[in-house]
Design a protein around this motif. Structure first.
Motif, PDB file in Angstrom:
ATOM      1  N   HIS A 135      66.464 -11.728  33.192  1.00  0.00           N
ATOM      2  CA  HIS A 135      66.436 -12.172  34.587  1.00  0.00           C
ATOM      3  C   HIS A 135      66.912 -13.623  34.623  1.00  0.00           C
ATOM      4  O   HIS A 135      66.341 -14.469  33.941  1.00  0.00           O
ATOM      5  CB  HIS A 135      65.022 -12.061  35.149  1.00  0.00           C
ATOM      6  N   ILE A 136      67.961 -13.887  35.413  1.00  0.00           N
ATOM      7  CA  ILE A 136      68.514 -15.243  35.490  1.00  0.00           C
ATOM      8  C   ILE A 136      68.333 -15.803  36.889  1.00  0.00           C
ATOM      9  O   ILE A 136      68.856 -15.260  37.864  1.00  0.00           O
ATOM     10  CB  ILE A 136      70.014 -15.258  35.111  1.00  0.00           C
ATOM     11  N   ASP A 137      67.546 -16.887  36.973  1.00  0.00           N
ATOM     12  CA  ASP A 137      67.420 -17.680  38.197  1.00  0.00           C
ATOM     13  C   ASP A 137      68.200 -18.978  38.056  1.00  0.00           C
ATOM     14  O   ASP A 137      68.461 -19.654  39.031  1.00  0.00           O
ATOM     15  CB  ASP A 137      65.953 -18.035  38.478  1.00  0.00           C
ATOM     16  N   GLY A 138      68.540 -19.347  36.829  1.00  0.00           N
ATOM     17  CA  GLY A 138      69.227 -20.602  36.531  1.00  0.00           C
ATOM     18  C   GLY A 138      70.730 -20.420  36.461  1.00  0.00           C
ATOM     19  O   GLY A 138      71.305 -19.526  37.100  1.00  0.00           O
ATOM     20  N   HIS A 139      71.367 -21.254  35.645  1.00  0.00           N
ATOM     21  CA  HIS A 139      72.819 -21.293  35.583  1.00  0.00           C
ATOM     22  C   HIS A 139      73.276 -21.165  34.132  1.00  0.00           C
ATOM     23  O   HIS A 139      72.758 -21.848  33.254  1.00  0.00           O
ATOM     24  CB  HIS A 139      73.337 -22.596  36.190  1.00  0.00           C
ATOM     25  N   VAL A 140      74.278 -20.306  33.918  1.00  0.00           N
ATOM     26  CA  VAL A 140      74.823 -20.086  32.582  1.00  0.00           C
ATOM     27  C   VAL A 140      76.324 -20.340  32.643  1.00  0.00           C
ATOM     28  O   VAL A 140      77.014 -19.785  33.501  1.00  0.00           O
ATOM     29  CB  VAL A 140      74.556 -18.649  32.087  1.00  0.00           C
ATOM     30  N   ARG A 141      76.791 -21.200  31.744  1.00  0.00           N
ATOM     31  CA  ARG A 141      78.233 -21.407  31.573  1.00  0.00           C
ATOM     32  C   ARG A 141      78.592 -20.850  30.209  1.00  0.00           C
ATOM     33  O   ARG A 141      78.442 -21.522  29.195  1.00  0.00           O
ATOM     34  CB  ARG A 141      78.593 -22.885  31.689  1.00  0.00           C
ATOM     35  N   GLY A 142      79.010 -19.595  30.207  1.00  0.00           N
ATOM     36  CA  GLY A 142      79.331 -18.866  28.984  1.00  0.00           C
ATOM     37  C   GLY A 142      79.191 -17.388  29.261  1.00  0.00           C
ATOM     38  O   GLY A 142      78.731 -16.981  30.325  1.00  0.00           O
ATOM     39  N   ASP A 143      79.584 -16.576  28.310  1.00  0.00           N
ATOM     40  CA  ASP A 143      79.493 -15.126  28.471  1.00  0.00           C
ATOM     41  C   ASP A 143      78.047 -14.668  28.323  1.00  0.00           C
ATOM     42  O   ASP A 143      77.285 -15.218  27.525  1.00  0.00           O
ATOM     43  CB  ASP A 143      80.357 -14.413  27.436  1.00  0.00           C
ATOM     44  N   VAL A 144      77.669 -13.644  29.103  1.00  0.00           N
ATOM     45  CA  VAL A 144      76.340 -13.041  29.039  1.00  0.00           C
ATOM     46  C   VAL A 144      76.560 -11.577  28.669  1.00  0.00           C
ATOM     47  O   VAL A 144      77.079 -10.802  29.472  1.00  0.00           O
ATOM     48  CB  VAL A 144      75.597 -13.171  30.383  1.00  0.00           C
ATOM     49  N   LEU A 145      76.183 -11.216  27.438  1.00  0.00           N
ATOM     50  CA  LEU A 145      76.559  -9.918  26.888  1.00  0.00           C
ATOM     51  C   LEU A 145      75.351  -9.133  26.399  1.00  0.00           C
ATOM     52  O   LEU A 145      74.611  -9.610  25.528  1.00  0.00           O
ATOM     53  CB  LEU A 145      77.538 -10.111  25.719  1.00  0.00           C
TER      54      LEU A 145
END
Length: 139
Positions: A36-46
């Motif tokens: 579960h993502i509420d934040g921020h990701v700079r990159g691939d999510v696999l």
């Protein structure tokens, strides 16, 4: 006899990891089970290949990178390609800039996609929807 068609559903009991709204991750993520993502990701999510991974991206979350998962519920922003092996739900606040590959898709009113939609299993490309650059498909 004339029952309502059963809607596909996603088992959210597998959510085991959370990226909170005050967290930013720079780098690729690999996950199994549920994320579960509420934040921020700079990159691939696999999601790990062969796993029944579930990604839930809330309306507060964003991903700048490519995403791959077995199931996905998207209500935030993705700038990158989204590949979902089974079922993807684009909720009202979903904003995807990139191609989406899916087997089953549900798109709520208000969701938007700026990219190509491709249904898995269509080798002849008959169900590919090409959206002109700069135009949004909005449900």
């Amino acid at each position: 006899m004339f029952g309502r068609k059963k809607e596909p559903s996603i088992d959210t009991s597998t959510l085991s990891s959370l990226i909170a709204s005050n967290v930013e991750i720079v780098g690729n993520l690999s996950f199994m089970d549920g994320l579960h993502i509420d934040g921020h990701v700079r990159g691939d999510v696999l999601g790990k290949p062969g796993s029944r991974s579930l990604l839930v991206l809330s309306d507060r979350g964003s991903i700048t990178g490519n995403v791959r998962s077995h199931d996905a519920v998207i209500n935030g922003v993705i700038v990158g390609d989204l590949e979902v092996e089974h079922f993807v739900e684009l909720q009202a606040n979903a904003r995807v800039t990139g191609s989406i590959t899916y087997r089953s898709l549900r798109m709520d009113a208000g969701a938007s996609v700026d990219g190509k939609l491709s249904k898995l299993g269509d080798a002849d490309g008959s169900n590919v929807v090409e959206l002109p650059a700069g135009n949004l498909a909005t449900a």
